[in-house]
Design a protein around this motif. Structure first.
Motif, PDB file in Angstrom:
ATOM      1  N   VAL A  40       0.840  -1.205   0.000  1.00  0.00           N
ATOM      2  CA  VAL A  40       0.000   0.000   0.000  1.00  0.00           C
ATOM      3  C   VAL A  40       0.877   1.259   0.000  1.00  0.00           C
ATOM      4  CG1 VAL A  40      -1.680   1.308   1.365  1.00  0.00           C
ATOM      5  CG2 VAL A  40      -1.994  -1.155   1.025  1.00  0.00           C
ATOM      6  N   ALA A  41       2.003   1.209   0.716  1.00  0.00           N
ATOM      7  CA  ALA A  41       2.899   2.365   0.804  1.00  0.00           C
ATOM      8  C   ALA A  41       3.514   2.743  -0.541  1.00  0.00           C
ATOM      9  CB  ALA A  41       4.005   2.099   1.829  1.00  0.00           C
ATOM     10  N   VAL A  42       3.645   1.770  -1.457  1.00  0.00           N
ATOM     11  CA  VAL A  42       4.243   2.066  -2.767  1.00  0.00           C
ATOM     12  C   VAL A  42       3.208   2.204  -3.873  1.00  0.00           C
ATOM     13  CG1 VAL A  42       6.481   1.052  -2.188  1.00  0.00           C
ATOM     14  CG2 VAL A  42       4.737  -0.361  -3.307  1.00  0.00           C
ATOM     15  N   GLY A  43       1.927   2.302  -3.508  1.00  0.00           N
ATOM     16  CA  GLY A  43       0.900   2.570  -4.510  1.00  0.00           C
ATOM     17  C   GLY A  43      -0.093   1.452  -4.751  1.00  0.00           C
ATOM     18  N   GLY A  44       0.045   0.331  -4.041  1.00  0.00           N
ATOM     19  CA  GLY A  44      -0.927  -0.741  -4.153  1.00  0.00           C
ATOM     20  C   GLY A  44      -2.163  -0.412  -3.327  1.00  0.00           C
ATOM     21  N   CYS A  45      -3.128  -1.322  -3.302  1.00  0.00           N
ATOM     22  CA  CYS A  45      -4.326  -1.098  -2.499  1.00  0.00           C
ATOM     23  C   CYS A  45      -4.900  -2.431  -2.040  1.00  0.00           C
ATOM     24  CB  CYS A  45      -5.373  -0.319  -3.281  1.00  0.00           C
ATOM     25  SG  CYS A  45      -6.055  -1.213  -4.696  1.00  0.00           S
ATOM     26  N   THR A  46      -5.644  -2.372  -0.969  1.00  0.00           N
ATOM     27  CA  THR A  46      -6.374  -3.553  -0.534  1.00  0.00           C
ATOM     28  C   THR A  46      -7.795  -3.436  -1.073  1.00  0.00           C
ATOM     29  OG1 THR A  46      -7.048  -2.513   1.547  1.00  0.00           O
ATOM     30  CG2 THR A  46      -4.997  -3.797   1.569  1.00  0.00           C
ATOM     31  N   VAL A  47      -8.424  -4.571  -1.268  1.00  0.00           N
ATOM     32  CA  VAL A  47      -9.806  -4.570  -1.760  1.00  0.00           C
ATOM     33  C   VAL A  47     -10.751  -5.219  -0.759  1.00  0.00           C
ATOM     34  CG1 VAL A  47      -9.211  -4.455  -4.194  1.00  0.00           C
ATOM     35  CG2 VAL A  47      -9.392  -6.674  -3.099  1.00  0.00           C
ATOM     36  N   GLU A  48     -10.190  -5.778   0.313  1.00  0.00           N
ATOM     37  CA  GLU A  48     -10.987  -6.382   1.369  1.00  0.00           C
ATOM     38  C   GLU A  48     -10.178  -6.393   2.659  1.00  0.00           C
ATOM     39  OE1 GLU A  48     -11.794 -10.130  -0.409  1.00  0.00           O
ATOM     40  OE2 GLU A  48      -9.824 -10.938   0.003  1.00  0.00           O
ATOM     41  N   GLU A  49     -10.863  -6.613   3.748  1.00  0.00           N
ATOM     42  CA  GLU A  49     -10.210  -6.680   5.053  1.00  0.00           C
ATOM     43  C   GLU A  49      -9.520  -8.031   5.221  1.00  0.00           C
ATOM     44  OE1 GLU A  49     -10.101  -4.169   7.344  1.00  0.00           O
ATOM     45  OE2 GLU A  49     -11.074  -2.959   5.803  1.00  0.00           O
TER      46      GLU A  49
END
Length: 90
Positions: free
Chosen positions: A52-61
Motif C-alpha cells: 500500500v505504501a508504494v501505490g498498491g491497495c487492498t480490496v478487502e479486510e
C-alpha cells in the motif's frame, strides 16, 4: 523472495518484449492471482502495508479463519496477491 522463490519485476516496456500477446488492462481484468504462504500474521500485515505504501491497495479486510489468516492486495500494476498463514495442527 526466498532461497526457493524468485520474483522478477519488469517495466512494461521490457515486459511486452516477452510475448507477442497484448498486456491486459488490469483496471478491468485480473491478469494473475499470486498466492504466497507466509511465516506469520505479522509477515502478512507487513507485506500488505509495504504494498500500500508504494501505490498498491487492498480490496478487502484481512480474514481470520482460526486455522488460517489471510489478506490480499493489488500491486501498483493491478496484479492480485493473496497472502496466507496456516497454523500447525497437532
Amino acid at each position: 523472495m526466498s532461497d526457493t522463490i524468485h520474483l522478477m519485476l519488469s517495466e512494461e516496456s521490457v515486459f511486452i518484449t516477452f510475448s507477442p500477446r497484448a498486456v491486459c488492462d488490469t483496471s478491468n481484468y485480473l491478469e494473475v492471482l499470486n498466492c504466497l504462504k507466509c511465516s506469520s500474521r505479522v509477515e502478512i500485515d507487513d507485506l500488505v502495508r509495504k504494498a500500500v505504501a508504494v501505490g498498491g491497495c487492498t480490496v478487502e479486510e484481512a480474514e481470520d479463519h482460526g486455522f488460517m489468516y489471510q489478506h490480499s492486495f493489488l500491486d501498483p500494476d493491478g496484479h492480485a496477491w493473496n497472502l496466507f498463514h496456516t497454523t500447525e495442527t497437532p
